[in-house]
Design an enzyme around this catalytic site. Sequence first.
Site, short mmCIF file in Angstrom:
data_model
loop_
_atom_site.label_atom_id
_atom_site.label_comp_id
_atom_site.label_asym_id
_atom_site.label_seq_id
_atom_site.Cartn_x
_atom_site.Cartn_y
_atom_site.Cartn_z
N ASP A 159 0.83 -1.19 0.00
CA ASP A 159 0.00 0.00 0.00
C ASP A 159 0.87 1.25 0.00
O ASP A 159 1.86 1.34 0.75
CB ASP A 159 -0.92 0.01 1.22
CG ASP A 159 -1.96 1.11 1.13
OD1 ASP A 159 -2.94 0.91 0.38
OD2 ASP A 159 -1.81 2.15 1.80
N ASN A 167 -1.80 13.00 -3.81
CA ASN A 167 -2.84 13.35 -4.78
C ASN A 167 -3.26 14.81 -4.62
O ASN A 167 -3.45 15.53 -5.60
CB ASN A 167 -4.05 12.44 -4.61
CG ASN A 167 -4.35 11.62 -5.85
OD1 ASN A 167 -3.74 11.82 -6.89
ND2 ASN A 167 -5.27 10.70 -5.74
N GLU A 202 -4.71 2.60 -4.37
CA GLU A 202 -3.25 2.67 -4.30
C GLU A 202 -2.67 1.41 -3.67
O GLU A 202 -1.54 1.42 -3.18
CB GLU A 202 -2.80 3.90 -3.51
CG GLU A 202 -3.20 3.92 -2.06
CD GLU A 202 -4.55 4.56 -1.80
OE1 GLU A 202 -4.79 4.97 -0.66
OE2 GLU A 202 -5.38 4.65 -2.73
#
Length: 296
Positions: A159, A167, A202
């Site tokens: 992860d 982002n 993600e």
Amino acid sequence: MIVWNRACERLTGVPAREMLGTRDAWRCFYGKARPTLADLVIQRRTGEVPTLYDSHQRLCEDGAHLAAQSWCDMPRAPRRRYLAVDVSPIVDDDGNVTAVVETLRDMTDEKQAQIALEQLATRDGLTGLANRRCFDDTLQAEWQRALRQHQPLSLLMVDVDSFKQYNDAHGHVGGDECLQRIATAVASEMRANDLVARYGGEEFAVILPNQSLKGAAIVAERIRCRVESLNLPNLGAAKRCVTVSIGAATALPSPETEAGQLIATADAALYRAKHMGRNRISLTREADGELPAYTV
């Protein structure tokens, strides 16, 4: 060869005058010597069909009328082609084969469309990795194989740390590029029979067939280092760059266990890695205790 029609000339790029009276039709289709489907029928070698063609079927019970499909090199044609081949023997009054009619159909466009659809069904559009559906199918298949062969099966859940902050800082386009670079980094550490998938968002998953927990930890550490070395700036992360946390789990499948348990164990290990500070590896539980987290 007694008949070589205009359609065959166009398909192969070989004129009839070069083929009539010869016995080497294979040269029009393959780069190396091998029998055509007609040759196999004439020579009574139809048992070899499954090893020479991608798919095949018998069109009647006598076994001599066959249909098969395969890629052909086509040395004299502009490109490699996927051909469907039907063969039908011609017999005399005593039942002896005197000739074989072989009919060819160019199925290249249909085959390429099929491959493209299969890729859409199994590949993640952003990263090019296997998608969740492909991961689920592969994990079940590898679980069953490990069960049959009494081998361990390892799983890594990977992860991206603090990805929301990345982002927010770089926008969705920047976030997509980040995921693409991480996907490439993870895939570069894999063996030929391993599978890397985008599990969702993600998060990535890595299936490691016949890999011990120790071996899985080594792969996980290589992945962690490779991602960190990308030096993708992320001010929201402790290291000021993009990092990953990884949960590693290994199982020796048995009839009483299911592949879902391996996912749950790897997920729990990933949660521990996140809880302990990110940018680290956490291993699965063993027996009554828990292996210490593998930290950096």
